[in-house]
Design a protein around this motif. Structure first.
Motif, PDB file in Angstrom:
ATOM      1  N   GLU A 195       1.381   9.751  -7.863  1.00  0.00           N
ATOM      2  CA  GLU A 195       2.111  10.751  -7.078  1.00  0.00           C
ATOM      3  C   GLU A 195       3.012  10.091  -6.058  1.00  0.00           C
ATOM      4  O   GLU A 195       4.165  10.482  -5.879  1.00  0.00           O
ATOM      5  N   ALA A 196       2.503   9.053  -5.370  1.00  0.00           N
ATOM      6  CA  ALA A 196       3.318   8.366  -4.369  1.00  0.00           C
ATOM      7  C   ALA A 196       4.488   7.631  -5.011  1.00  0.00           C
ATOM      8  O   ALA A 196       5.620   7.670  -4.519  1.00  0.00           O
ATOM      9  N   ARG A 249       7.065  10.178  -6.213  1.00  0.00           N
ATOM     10  CA  ARG A 249       7.760  10.831  -5.099  1.00  0.00           C
ATOM     11  C   ARG A 249       8.819   9.913  -4.501  1.00  0.00           C
ATOM     12  O   ARG A 249       9.918  10.348  -4.150  1.00  0.00           O
ATOM     13  N   HIS A 250       8.491   8.628  -4.373  1.00  0.00           N
ATOM     14  CA  HIS A 250       9.436   7.681  -3.771  1.00  0.00           C
ATOM     15  C   HIS A 250      10.351   7.038  -4.807  1.00  0.00           C
ATOM     16  O   HIS A 250      11.399   6.481  -4.428  1.00  0.00           O
ATOM     17  N   ALA A 306       5.743   2.959  -2.298  1.00  0.00           N
ATOM     18  CA  ALA A 306       4.447   3.583  -2.545  1.00  0.00           C
ATOM     19  C   ALA A 306       3.318   2.676  -2.086  1.00  0.00           C
ATOM     20  O   ALA A 306       2.318   3.146  -1.519  1.00  0.00           O
ATOM     21  N   GLU A 356       2.933   2.899   1.675  1.00  0.00           N
ATOM     22  CA  GLU A 356       2.331   4.174   2.083  1.00  0.00           C
ATOM     23  C   GLU A 356       0.824   4.172   1.835  1.00  0.00           C
ATOM     24  O   GLU A 356       0.047   4.681   2.648  1.00  0.00           O
ATOM     25  N   LEU A 357       0.412   3.602   0.699  1.00  0.00           N
ATOM     26  CA  LEU A 357      -0.999   3.603   0.330  1.00  0.00           C
ATOM     27  C   LEU A 357      -1.754   2.411   0.904  1.00  0.00           C
ATOM     28  O   LEU A 357      -2.978   2.318   0.727  1.00  0.00           O
ATOM     29  N   ARG A 391       1.599  17.179  -8.472  1.00  0.00           N
ATOM     30  CA  ARG A 391       2.082  17.629  -7.163  1.00  0.00           C
ATOM     31  C   ARG A 391       1.602  19.048  -6.850  1.00  0.00           C
ATOM     32  O   ARG A 391       1.191  19.351  -5.723  1.00  0.00           O
TER      33      ARG A 391
END
Length: 259
Positions: A21-22, A25-26, A32, A35-36, A80
């Motif tokens: 998903e990350a 999305r990016h 990603a 973010e994670l 999502r």
């Protein structure tokens, strides 16, 4: 109840879905990974494992990032949407979610006594959210109901209950009724008129016989001509030209009970 059973083998690990998903999305594995809080190779490994599980290529690798394939777009929309529903569910049950003050009362009490007071209550407490539940019987406060309004004798005692006000009960009728019927010069004259009565199978209501006795008319045998099990119907009957024993002010002997 309709149930949907999904084979566990169809679902990948939750971790790979969060990584996917990350990344989707990016459209960038490096972003990603930041973010994670994992390494970029870890993101790439998770995506490859997910692609192997799905049996489909999810990303087209490019020099400056990645693009979703058709299979990747289909999976991203599903993931999502699922994440959004989960977020909404957690938000709904979180302590910061909107909380309502839930009050339970009979329809007549809610309509004639409670509702006129709620406007001022919300005016004084603009952030207060209120939910009103009408019920045909007295209910106990529980996890769903914060406060319930009952009609009880003044001698009624119970922890966490408070007296609100007295009950004022007197006969009412429309002017049109009196214009076509014999005059009412005293309480005893009411026995000769068309009488309505509100009968409630779950709450004690004052009847005509009890009322005559309380006002000093003695043991008058006055059976109502019509009995209705809904207070609103009784009041409508009185407005339509019949005579009703009504709680006209609805300033009843209420007892409130709080959770």
């Amino acid at each position: 109840m309709n149930l949907i059973h999904v084979k566990a083998s169809l679902l990948p690990s939750p971790h790979s879905l969060f990584v996917f998903e990350a990344a989707a999305r990016h459209l960038n594995f490096a972003t990603a990974s930041r973010e994670l809080n994992v390494t970029q190779p870890s993101v790439s490994h998770s995506i490859k494992s997910l692609e192997k599980h799905c049996g489909a290529v999810l990303f087209v690798r490019e020099n400056r990032g990645v693009q979703l394939t058709e299979a990747g777009r289909v999976l991203y929309h599903g993931v999502r949407a699922s994440f959004t529903r989960m977020e909404d569910s957690f938000r709904a049950i979180s302590p910061e979610a909107t909380q309502y003050l839930t009050l339970a009362a009979s329809t007549s009490v809610a309509a004639h006594w409670l509702m006129p007071k709620l406007y001022q209550l919300q005016h004084d407490h603009p952030n207060l959210k209120i939910k009103v539940v009408t019920t045909d019987r007295d209910v106990e406060p529980d996890s769903e109901i914060d406060m319930t309004i009952w009609i009880r004798d003044q001698t009624f005692q119970r922890p966490n209950t408070w007296f609100i006000c007295d009950e004022v009960v007197f006969p009412v009728c429309s002017p049109a009724y009196l214009s076509n019927q014999a005059p009412v010069n005293g309480v005893a004259d009411l026995c000769e008129h068309y009488l309505l009565h509100s009968f409630d199978p779950h709450r004690k209501r004052l009847g005509w016989g009890e009322w005559f006795d309380l006002v000093g008319a003695g043991a008058v045998q006055a059976l109502p001509n019509m009995v209705l099990n809904d207070y609103q119907l009784v009041m409508q009957g009185a407005l339509s030209g019949l005579l009703s024993d009504g709680i006209f002010q609805l300033s009843c002997c209420f007892k409130t009970s709080f959770l």
